[in-house]
Design an enzyme around this catalytic site. Sequence first.
Site, short mmCIF file in Angstrom:
data_model
loop_
_atom_site.label_atom_id
_atom_site.label_comp_id
_atom_site.label_asym_id
_atom_site.label_seq_id
_atom_site.Cartn_x
_atom_site.Cartn_y
_atom_site.Cartn_z
N THR A 14 52.20 38.43 53.87
CA THR A 14 53.39 38.95 53.19
C THR A 14 53.05 40.16 52.32
O THR A 14 53.73 41.18 52.38
CB THR A 14 53.99 37.84 52.29
N VAL A 15 51.98 40.04 51.53
CA VAL A 15 51.66 41.12 50.59
C VAL A 15 51.00 42.30 51.32
O VAL A 15 51.34 43.47 51.10
CB VAL A 15 50.76 40.61 49.44
N ALA A 34 48.73 60.08 42.81
CA ALA A 34 47.31 59.72 42.84
C ALA A 34 46.41 60.95 42.82
O ALA A 34 45.22 60.85 42.55
CB ALA A 34 47.02 58.89 44.10
N ARG A 46 42.92 37.29 60.17
CA ARG A 46 42.38 36.17 60.94
C ARG A 46 42.79 36.30 62.41
O ARG A 46 42.02 36.08 63.31
CB ARG A 46 42.90 34.86 60.35
N GLU A 131 46.28 43.52 39.14
CA GLU A 131 47.66 43.47 38.63
C GLU A 131 48.53 42.50 39.44
O GLU A 131 49.39 41.81 38.89
CB GLU A 131 48.26 44.89 38.68
N GLY A 189 62.19 28.51 52.91
CA GLY A 189 60.98 29.32 52.79
C GLY A 189 60.66 29.74 51.36
O GLY A 189 59.76 30.55 51.14
N GLU A 192 56.33 26.27 49.64
CA GLU A 192 55.36 26.05 50.71
C GLU A 192 55.55 24.65 51.32
O GLU A 192 56.09 23.76 50.66
CB GLU A 192 53.94 26.12 50.13
N ASP A 203 49.37 26.86 40.10
CA ASP A 203 49.52 28.31 40.26
C ASP A 203 49.80 28.96 38.89
O ASP A 203 49.20 29.99 38.54
CB ASP A 203 50.68 28.58 41.24
N LYS A 207 47.36 31.75 36.61
CA LYS A 207 47.84 32.98 36.00
C LYS A 207 47.66 32.94 34.48
O LYS A 207 47.30 33.93 33.85
CB LYS A 207 49.31 33.19 36.37
N1 HSE Z 1 53.89 30.81 44.75
C1 HSE Z 1 54.05 31.66 43.61
C2 HSE Z 1 55.45 31.50 43.04
C3 HSE Z 1 53.82 33.10 43.89
O1 HSE Z 1 56.22 30.68 43.50
O2 HSE Z 1 55.74 32.18 42.06
C4 HSE Z 1 52.38 33.40 44.10
O3 HSE Z 1 51.62 33.05 42.99
#
Ligand code: HSE
Length: 439
Positions: A14-15, A34, A46, A131, A189, A192, A203, A207
């Site tokens: 995705t990113v 830049a 992969r 970031e 979606g 997960e 998660d 952070k």
């Molecule tokens: N799964 C995280 C969220 C995003 O729901 O914010 C990625 O860290």
Amino acid sequence: MADRLKLGLAGIGTVGGGLLRLIEAHAGALSERAGQPIEVVAVSARNKRKKRDVDLSGLRFVQDPIKLATDPEIDVFVELIGGEEGIAKEAVETALRAGKHVVTANKALLAHHGPNLAALAEKHGVALNFEGAVAGGIPVVKVIREGLQGNDIARVYGILNGTCNYILTLMEREGRSFADVLKEAQEQGYAEADPTFDVGGFDTAHKLALLTSLAFGTRTKFDAVYVEGIESITPADIEAADDLGYRIKLLGVALRTDSGIEQRVHPTMVPKDTAIANVDGVSNCVAIDGDFVGDVMLIGPGAGGGPTASAVMSDIIDIARGQVLPPFGIKAKNLRAYRKAQMRAHEGGYYIRLSVHDRTGAFAAIAQRMAAQGISLESIVQRRPQTELPGQGTRGGGPAGVVMVTHETTEAAVRKALVAIERDGHVDAKPQMIRIEKL
Ligand code: HSE
């Protein structure tokens, strides 16, 4: 100056896909900002043949990300693989040792190995920028590391997980259960297939561990974060919170206390009239309390391809401009070890919900147990039981929902009181306890 900045991109999910689209959409402007064109010269994934909605033709494919990390053609290794160990860690270390700048959005990797990787980057004179690892598109790493350098920060906190915030928002708006909303979020979606990492608070904890190091100049210590997820939150809690003037949010909070640095992730009652209470859906929010600046709050998209690619690109442009900062704002060797404040010493107000047997003396016994721990109650309310008929009271003396809000007290006192209340046998379910944050 080199004629262009050449990227090796490991991970085209995705990113990674978002980053390729961003470069295609804004090539001219990026080059101006830049000072040189930014170009992906090689990619690694992969599965090369996986169907993607980005065009990979024209990009050199390197099967092994570790090979890509030392590719002589690249200046910057962009790690978007993920995971705290294994291939991502090996590839990042390899790139740093090879003198390549690294840009990553991998919060797990940095929360577990941040100081060591920062030391490696500094040793080789390259950047390790992250970031995209904290709060997706919200540029909070730069805000703390660069914009707020003049301050002593007392507290940093926020809503750092979009999945949890989405679930809590829907539970509140639609009066639905956690399990029901989670199932729908998975189908759409937003969550997960294995949601433990998000809903269990881990998660957010990754952070928060990074924000703590940035804010306090301390060594990143994931194991020092106290973690509770949102699984235990019920519609009864959300309704009671609403009546009491609060909303429930999963917060990550790091603050300095007399007994050390407190780092905690847990469902939290926040007053309805605060800005953070009104950050809904998948949005994130980070608040920083600085001594000279005052209180700063950033709100925005905390996940997704576009927002995270935006953050990753800002890191890449910094490198193109020749800016190489210590990853956590101060040299890795100066990141301080610190005393972890124990959760039992946490001070604050508490919301407690009990399911109490309808017996004479039950209330009195509960109040006594609270008093024995020196806990002063701000309010105690018996909530209408499910079985109550309007004007007729409860049928058959079923358990009553009792909600208490305490004045400021310690976690140790509340835990002891709840153990005693359970032992007395007046409750028929495990007590619910939610911390109230002073904002
Ligand atoms: N799964 C995280 C969220 C995003 O729901 O914010 C990625 O860290």
